[in-house]
Design a protein around this motif. Structure first.
Motif, PDB file in Angstrom:
ATOM      1  N   LYS A  96       0.061  58.118-101.098  1.00 12.55           N
ATOM      2  CA  LYS A  96      -0.180  56.791-100.538  1.00 12.55           C
ATOM      3  C   LYS A  96      -0.065  55.727-101.636  1.00 12.55           C
ATOM      4  O   LYS A  96      -0.610  55.871-102.724  1.00 12.55           O
ATOM      5  CB  LYS A  96      -1.577  56.733 -99.899  1.00 12.55           C
ATOM      6  CG  LYS A  96      -1.681  57.514 -98.601  1.00 12.55           C
ATOM      7  CD  LYS A  96      -0.836  56.883 -97.513  1.00 12.55           C
ATOM      8  CE  LYS A  96      -0.877  57.683 -96.225  1.00 12.55           C
ATOM      9  NZ  LYS A  96      -0.017  57.095 -95.191  1.00 12.55           N
ATOM     10  N   GLY A  97       0.664  54.676-101.344  1.00 15.41           N
ATOM     11  CA  GLY A  97       0.841  53.591-102.294  1.00 15.41           C
ATOM     12  C   GLY A  97       2.087  53.708-103.144  1.00 15.41           C
ATOM     13  O   GLY A  97       2.404  52.788-103.896  1.00 15.41           O
ATOM     14  N   LEU A  98       2.780  54.844-103.029  1.00  9.77           N
ATOM     15  CA  LEU A  98       4.017  55.011-103.777  1.00  9.77           C
ATOM     16  C   LEU A  98       5.200  54.780-102.845  1.00  9.77           C
ATOM     17  O   LEU A  98       5.572  55.661-102.059  1.00  9.77           O
ATOM     18  CB  LEU A  98       4.112  56.418-104.395  1.00  9.77           C
ATOM     19  CG  LEU A  98       3.332  56.671-105.686  1.00  9.77           C
ATOM     20  CD1 LEU A  98       3.691  58.033-106.253  1.00  9.77           C
ATOM     21  CD2 LEU A  98       3.597  55.591-106.720  1.00  9.77           C
ATOM     22  N   GLY A  99       5.784  53.600-102.935  1.00  8.06           N
ATOM     23  CA  GLY A  99       6.977  53.311-102.160  1.00  8.06           C
ATOM     24  C   GLY A  99       8.208  53.768-102.915  1.00  8.06           C
ATOM     25  O   GLY A  99       8.135  54.360-103.999  1.00  8.06           O
ATOM     26  N   VAL A 100       9.365  53.479-102.337  1.00 10.00           N
ATOM     27  CA  VAL A 100      10.619  53.942-102.929  1.00 10.00           C
ATOM     28  C   VAL A 100      10.805  53.395-104.343  1.00 10.00           C
ATOM     29  O   VAL A 100      11.186  54.135-105.267  1.00 10.00           O
ATOM     30  CB  VAL A 100      11.813  53.528-102.042  1.00 10.00           C
ATOM     31  CG1 VAL A 100      13.126  53.910-102.719  1.00 10.00           C
ATOM     32  CG2 VAL A 100      11.720  54.192-100.674  1.00 10.00           C
ATOM     33  N   LYS A 101      10.511  52.134-104.549  1.00  7.91           N
ATOM     34  CA  LYS A 101      10.746  51.532-105.859  1.00  7.91           C
ATOM     35  C   LYS A 101       9.890  52.172-106.948  1.00  7.91           C
ATOM     36  O   LYS A 101      10.364  52.432-108.058  1.00  7.91           O
ATOM     37  CB  LYS A 101      10.492  50.022-105.788  1.00  7.91           C
ATOM     38  CG  LYS A 101      11.510  49.271-104.937  1.00  7.91           C
ATOM     39  CD  LYS A 101      11.221  47.779-104.906  1.00  7.91           C
ATOM     40  CE  LYS A 101      12.246  47.051-104.048  1.00  7.91           C
ATOM     41  NZ  LYS A 101      11.968  45.592-103.955  1.00  7.91           N
ATOM     42  N   LYS A 102       8.630  52.420-106.626  1.00  9.30           N
ATOM     43  CA  LYS A 102       7.743  53.032-107.620  1.00  9.30           C
ATOM     44  C   LYS A 102       8.153  54.476-107.900  1.00  9.30           C
ATOM     45  O   LYS A 102       8.115  54.941-109.044  1.00  9.30           O
ATOM     46  CB  LYS A 102       6.289  52.955-107.154  1.00  9.30           C
ATOM     47  CG  LYS A 102       5.618  51.596-107.410  1.00  9.30           C
ATOM     48  CD  LYS A 102       4.136  51.652-107.116  1.00  9.30           C
ATOM     49  CE  LYS A 102       3.400  50.453-107.701  1.00  9.30           C
ATOM     50  NZ  LYS A 102       3.843  49.171-107.189  1.00  9.30           N
ATOM     51  N   VAL A 103       8.538  55.218-106.855  1.00 11.20           N
ATOM     52  CA  VAL A 103       8.992  56.595-107.053  1.00 11.20           C
ATOM     53  C   VAL A 103      10.238  56.611-107.942  1.00 11.20           C
ATOM     54  O   VAL A 103      10.364  57.437-108.860  1.00 11.20           O
ATOM     55  CB  VAL A 103       9.282  57.286-105.705  1.00 11.20           C
ATOM     56  CG1 VAL A 103      10.002  58.620-105.927  1.00 11.20           C
ATOM     57  CG2 VAL A 103       7.986  57.514-104.937  1.00 11.20           C
ATOM     58  N   ARG A 104      11.157  55.684-107.686  1.00  4.46           N
ATOM     59  CA  ARG A 104      12.390  55.606-108.477  1.00  4.46           C
ATOM     60  C   ARG A 104      12.066  55.294-109.937  1.00  4.46           C
ATOM     61  O   ARG A 104      12.645  55.897-110.859  1.00  4.46           O
ATOM     62  CB  ARG A 104      13.311  54.541-107.903  1.00  4.46           C
ATOM     63  CG  ARG A 104      14.662  54.452-108.638  1.00  4.46           C
ATOM     64  CD  ARG A 104      15.634  53.549-107.888  1.00  4.46           C
ATOM     65  NE  ARG A 104      15.098  52.210-107.717  1.00  4.46           N
ATOM     66  CZ  ARG A 104      15.286  51.450-106.646  1.00  4.46           C
ATOM     67  NH1 ARG A 104      16.002  51.902-105.629  1.00  4.46           N
ATOM     68  NH2 ARG A 104      14.772  50.242-106.573  1.00  4.46           N
ATOM     69  N   THR A 105      11.116  54.402-110.151  1.00  2.00           N
ATOM     70  CA  THR A 105      10.733  54.057-111.521  1.00  2.00           C
ATOM     71  C   THR A 105      10.138  55.260-112.243  1.00  2.00           C
ATOM     72  O   THR A 105      10.472  55.543-113.407  1.00  2.00           O
ATOM     73  CB  THR A 105       9.716  52.894-111.512  1.00  2.00           C
ATOM     74  OG1 THR A 105      10.325  51.750-110.902  1.00  2.00           O
ATOM     75  CG2 THR A 105       9.275  52.542-112.922  1.00  2.00           C
ATOM     76  N   LEU A 106       9.241  55.967-111.573  1.00  5.42           N
ATOM     77  CA  LEU A 106       8.616  57.144-112.186  1.00  5.42           C
ATOM     78  C   LEU A 106       9.652  58.216-112.518  1.00  5.42           C
ATOM     79  O   LEU A 106       9.582  58.865-113.565  1.00  5.42           O
ATOM     80  CB  LEU A 106       7.553  57.710-111.240  1.00  5.42           C
ATOM     81  CG  LEU A 106       6.293  56.866-111.051  1.00  5.42           C
ATOM     82  CD1 LEU A 106       5.495  57.359-109.851  1.00  5.42           C
ATOM     83  CD2 LEU A 106       5.432  56.901-112.311  1.00  5.42           C
ATOM     84  N   TRP A 107      10.594  58.367-111.632  1.00  4.60           N
ATOM     85  CA  TRP A 107      11.627  59.391-111.820  1.00  4.60           C
ATOM     86  C   TRP A 107      12.593  58.995-112.931  1.00  4.60           C
ATOM     87  O   TRP A 107      12.874  59.783-113.843  1.00  4.60           O
ATOM     88  CB  TRP A 107      12.368  59.584-110.494  1.00  4.60           C
ATOM     89  CG  TRP A 107      13.462  60.625-110.518  1.00  4.60           C
ATOM     90  CD1 TRP A 107      13.571  61.694-111.361  1.00  4.60           C
ATOM     91  CD2 TRP A 107      14.598  60.685-109.659  1.00  4.60           C
ATOM     92  NE1 TRP A 107      14.698  62.427-111.068  1.00  4.60           N
ATOM     93  CE2 TRP A 107      15.347  61.828-110.025  1.00  4.60           C
ATOM     94  CE3 TRP A 107      15.049  59.893-108.606  1.00  4.60           C
ATOM     95  CZ2 TRP A 107      16.529  62.182-109.378  1.00  4.60           C
ATOM     96  CZ3 TRP A 107      16.217  60.255-107.944  1.00  4.60           C
ATOM     97  CH2 TRP A 107      16.947  61.390-108.328  1.00  4.60           C
ATOM     98  N   ARG A 108      13.059  57.752-112.886  1.00  2.11           N
ATOM     99  CA  ARG A 108      14.084  57.322-113.827  1.00  2.11           C
ATOM    100  C   ARG A 108      13.521  57.002-115.223  1.00  2.11           C
ATOM    101  O   ARG A 108      14.146  57.317-116.246  1.00  2.11           O
ATOM    102  CB  ARG A 108      14.804  56.085-113.272  1.00  2.11           C
ATOM    103  CG  ARG A 108      15.537  56.342-111.960  1.00  2.11           C
ATOM    104  CD  ARG A 108      16.821  57.120-112.169  1.00  2.11           C
ATOM    105  NE  ARG A 108      17.425  57.566-110.923  1.00  2.11           N
ATOM    106  CZ  ARG A 108      18.162  56.796-110.129  1.00  2.11           C
ATOM    107  NH1 ARG A 108      18.354  55.526-110.429  1.00  2.11           N
ATOM    108  NH2 ARG A 108      18.692  57.293-109.029  1.00  2.11           N
ATOM    109  N   GLU A 109      12.325  56.376-115.260  1.00  2.00           N
ATOM    110  CA  GLU A 109      11.801  55.936-116.561  1.00  2.00           C
ATOM    111  C   GLU A 109      10.970  56.999-117.270  1.00  2.00           C
ATOM    112  O   GLU A 109      10.987  57.098-118.502  1.00  2.00           O
ATOM    113  CB  GLU A 109      10.986  54.651-116.388  1.00  2.00           C
ATOM    114  CG  GLU A 109      11.822  53.454-115.964  1.00  2.00           C
ATOM    115  CD  GLU A 109      11.075  52.144-116.062  1.00  2.00           C
ATOM    116  OE1 GLU A 109      10.007  52.106-116.745  1.00  2.00           O
ATOM    117  OE2 GLU A 109      11.544  51.153-115.474  1.00  2.00           O
ATOM    118  N   LEU A 110      10.204  57.780-116.486  1.00  2.00           N
ATOM    119  CA  LEU A 110       9.379  58.807-117.113  1.00  2.00           C
ATOM    120  C   LEU A 110       9.931  60.213-116.915  1.00  2.00           C
ATOM    121  O   LEU A 110       9.395  61.174-117.464  1.00  2.00           O
ATOM    122  CB  LEU A 110       7.941  58.749-116.568  1.00  2.00           C
ATOM    123  CG  LEU A 110       7.069  57.573-117.018  1.00  2.00           C
ATOM    124  CD1 LEU A 110       5.645  57.751-116.520  1.00  2.00           C
ATOM    125  CD2 LEU A 110       7.064  57.436-118.531  1.00  2.00           C
ATOM    126  N   GLY A 111      10.970  60.348-116.096  1.00  2.00           N
ATOM    127  CA  GLY A 111      11.538  61.669-115.844  1.00  2.00           C
ATOM    128  C   GLY A 111      10.646  62.548-114.996  1.00  2.00           C
ATOM    129  O   GLY A 111      10.766  63.787-115.006  1.00  2.00           O
TER     130      GLY A 111
END
Length: 575
Positions: A96-111
């Motif tokens: 909850k609270g993780l939209g597409v943009k935040k998920v993409r950031t976590l995936w792309r920036e932190l791997g």
């Protein structure tokens, strides 16, 4: 393919297109179609392209995709996107609270591409350092992860019942007797084991039969010669099939239905229910399950308790002052008061929902569409309220004296506890369901104060889904249940048992205290379509589990009694 399955695939496609930075226009076309079709009553799987494009939000390209889904059960575009997406990234959307943009950031920036790495990053403080996140978001993510871990392997009451019925229907083709048992039989709101009992005098042969059935995936390490354990394909919940001979199955149905805390309860002579079940002889020919279970309670010196209430000692406290035939049943319900229509985010019109209620044998239908603050759900401003009420007056003029539509609203409780209409508008309704829908992250004190102020509002008739929880998906905000129930008693406010299997809120453990304080409860389906009205079955089950009697159930009032009650309330407000 059902409408919901088609919509789910379209929605997931749109989400993954956004995740992978696909063409913005095409991405939005999938998202818009999914949003609009979620409310559609058209049979999407059987409509040709030329009919699909007539539906709101559906262009020719998406219509062709819908046909592909309907004809093949798949979507090539989605398959390609899934191939590019680590499975763990999909799991992150459950937070909850993780939209597409935040998920993409976590995936792309932190791997981060799985929930374990997400938890580690949160515990190490790495998430808080990312621009746009911060310590607060990190804390919420960790709390959501903990909640998901606690709910892993569980399903809601409705899905558990569906799985149990599927199993029973298949197993009855091969075995003389099959009984649904365990948590499903006692109507647990969350189920971690779907259990059925099978009658057989040849467990070896029975195991061979089970091994040949489609969609049953056995866990051999957890199974035994008399117990098949595993899963039903497509469902992440344990399935347990227990094998018993005819002379044991009735007693075992009782033992496996009741929770351990209930089985430990002992009568005046010191004999527990478990001891009574094992030491008594319950094999008389043609004895029914009810006869056997009554005999077990009688041997222990305890009153018979219905399956729903076999949780702990509470049922025996309840039985000191009540009889089982006082418990509310589906047949006791006379109407329904929390429902939505196409005026807001429902799938059917007021007229059609009312007509379906009449088919169900109900004598009144209360419409409580979303209020103006809920703009995301098509909430009604004051002018649309007036228009809806004109429609209701017209519909009521066509009914006889045996049916009526009541004018209600689900008014949002704002952050300060006020309702989102002025008194002049609130006064036009027959009743008001007051609910919290936004700003759900609150402290114990904030949430309690917010609800208390709403309860004090003279126009609040029913307190809707008091904690805002979504079972297996979102914890409710913390509240002082005793203070809330006491306030409802003081201000003559009904408390809702939201019968949606996604909510079942208020929790059944608080029904006893509400009844003690003289607070009535209303079994409200929060229905958005015809099927949703039937969710009152789940509300009845949870009500019975908590000891809810017909006398303390608000919507068991007859049409005449309900009309009089609401009229008197309005008159009191005017004084």
């Amino acid at each position: 393919m059902t409408n919901s399955e088609i919509v789910d695939l379209l929605e997931l496609t749109g989400r993954l297109m956004e995740l992978h930075d696909r063409d913005t226009f095409k991405t939005r076309s999938f998202q818009t179609a999914a949003f609009n079709l979620d409310k559609s009553t058209a049979d999407l799987s059987n409509l040709p392209v030329e009919e699909l494009v007539k539906l709101q939000g559906v262009g020719k390209s998406v219509a062709q995709k819908i046909r592909e889904i309907a004809e093949t059960g798949r979507l090539t575009d989605l398959d390609e996107l899934l191939a590019e997406t680590p499975p763990g990234v999909l799991d992150m959307f459950r937070i909850k609270g993780l939209g597409v943009k935040k998920v993409r950031t976590l995936w792309r920036e932190l791997g981060i591409d799985n929930l374990h790495d997400l938890q580690v990053a949160g515990e190490n403080g790495e998430i808080a350092k990312i621009k746009g996140f911060g310590a607060s978001t990190q804390e919420k993510i960790l709390a959501a992860l903990e909640f998901l871990q606690e709910q892993q392997g569980k399903v809601r009451m409705d899905k558990a019942a569906m799985i149990a019925n599927l199993l029973r229907d298949e197993l009855t083709k091969h075995f003389e007797r099959v009984e649904i048992s365990g948590q499903v039989r006692r109507k647990a709101q969350e189920v971690d084991t779907v259990q059925v009992l099978v009658q057989t005098n040849n467990p070896v042969s029975a195991m061979l039969t089970l091994g040949q059935l489609p969609n049953l995936e056995q866990n051999e390490l957890e199974s035994s010669p008399f117990a098949w354990r595993g899963k039903l394909a497509g469902f992440d919940v344990l399935v347990e099939i227990l094998l018993y001979p005819a002379e044991q199955i009735n007693r075992q149905l009782f033992i496996n239905t009741a929770a351990d805390a209930h089985l430990k309860q002992a009568g005046p002579g010191g004999t527990s229910l478990l001891q009574s079940a094992y030491t008594g002889s319950y094999v008389a020919e043609n004895q029914s399950v009810d006869q056997v279970e009554n005999a077990i309670y009688e041997r222990a010196g305890l009153p018979y308790i219905v399956p729903e209430m076999r949780e702990d000692e509470f049922a025996f406290r309840w039985a000191r002052n009540h009889r089982n035939d006082e418990l509310v049943t589906w047949d006791d319900l006379r109407g329904t008061l929390h429902n939505h229509s196409t005026w807001s985010d429902g799938k059917q019109s007021v007229a059609d929902m009312a007509a379906y209620c009449r088919k169900l044998g109900l004598t009144y239908f209360g419409i409580a569409d979303h209020s103006k603050t809920a703009s995301y759900a098509g909430g009604l401003d004051a002018e649309r309220v007036r228009q809806q009420q004109i429609e209701i007056d017209r519909l009521n003029a066509g009914f006889g004296a045996d049916f009526r539509i009541f004018k209600g609203i689900e008014s949002d409780i704002l952050g300060d506890g006020s309702l989102d209409y002025d008194d002049e508008t609130l006064a036009t309704f027959d009743y008001v369901v007051a609910s919290v829908h936004q700003t759900l992250t609150m402290s114990f004190e904030k949430a309690t104060t917010r609800l208390l102020r709403a309860i004090e509002n003279p126009y609040t008739t029913i307190l809707g889904h008091p904690t805002g929880r979504l079972l297996l998906a979102r914890e409710g905000y913390p509240i002082d249940h005793r203070a809330i129930i006491d306030a409802c008693a003081e201000h003559n406010v009904i408390i809702e048992i939201n019968a949606s299997p996604y909510r079942l809120d208020i929790d059944w453990h608080w029904i006893e205290y509400a009844i003690q304080q003289g607070v009535m409860l209303s079994i409200n389906p929060d229905a958005h379509d015809f099927a949703g009205l039937l969710d009152m079955h789940y509300g009845v089950a949870i009500g019975r589990k908590g000891g809810l009697t017909k006398a303390m159930t608000f919507n068991t009032l007859t049409l005449e009694e309900m009309s009089e009650y609401l009229q008197q309330r309005r008159e009191q407000i005017r004084k």
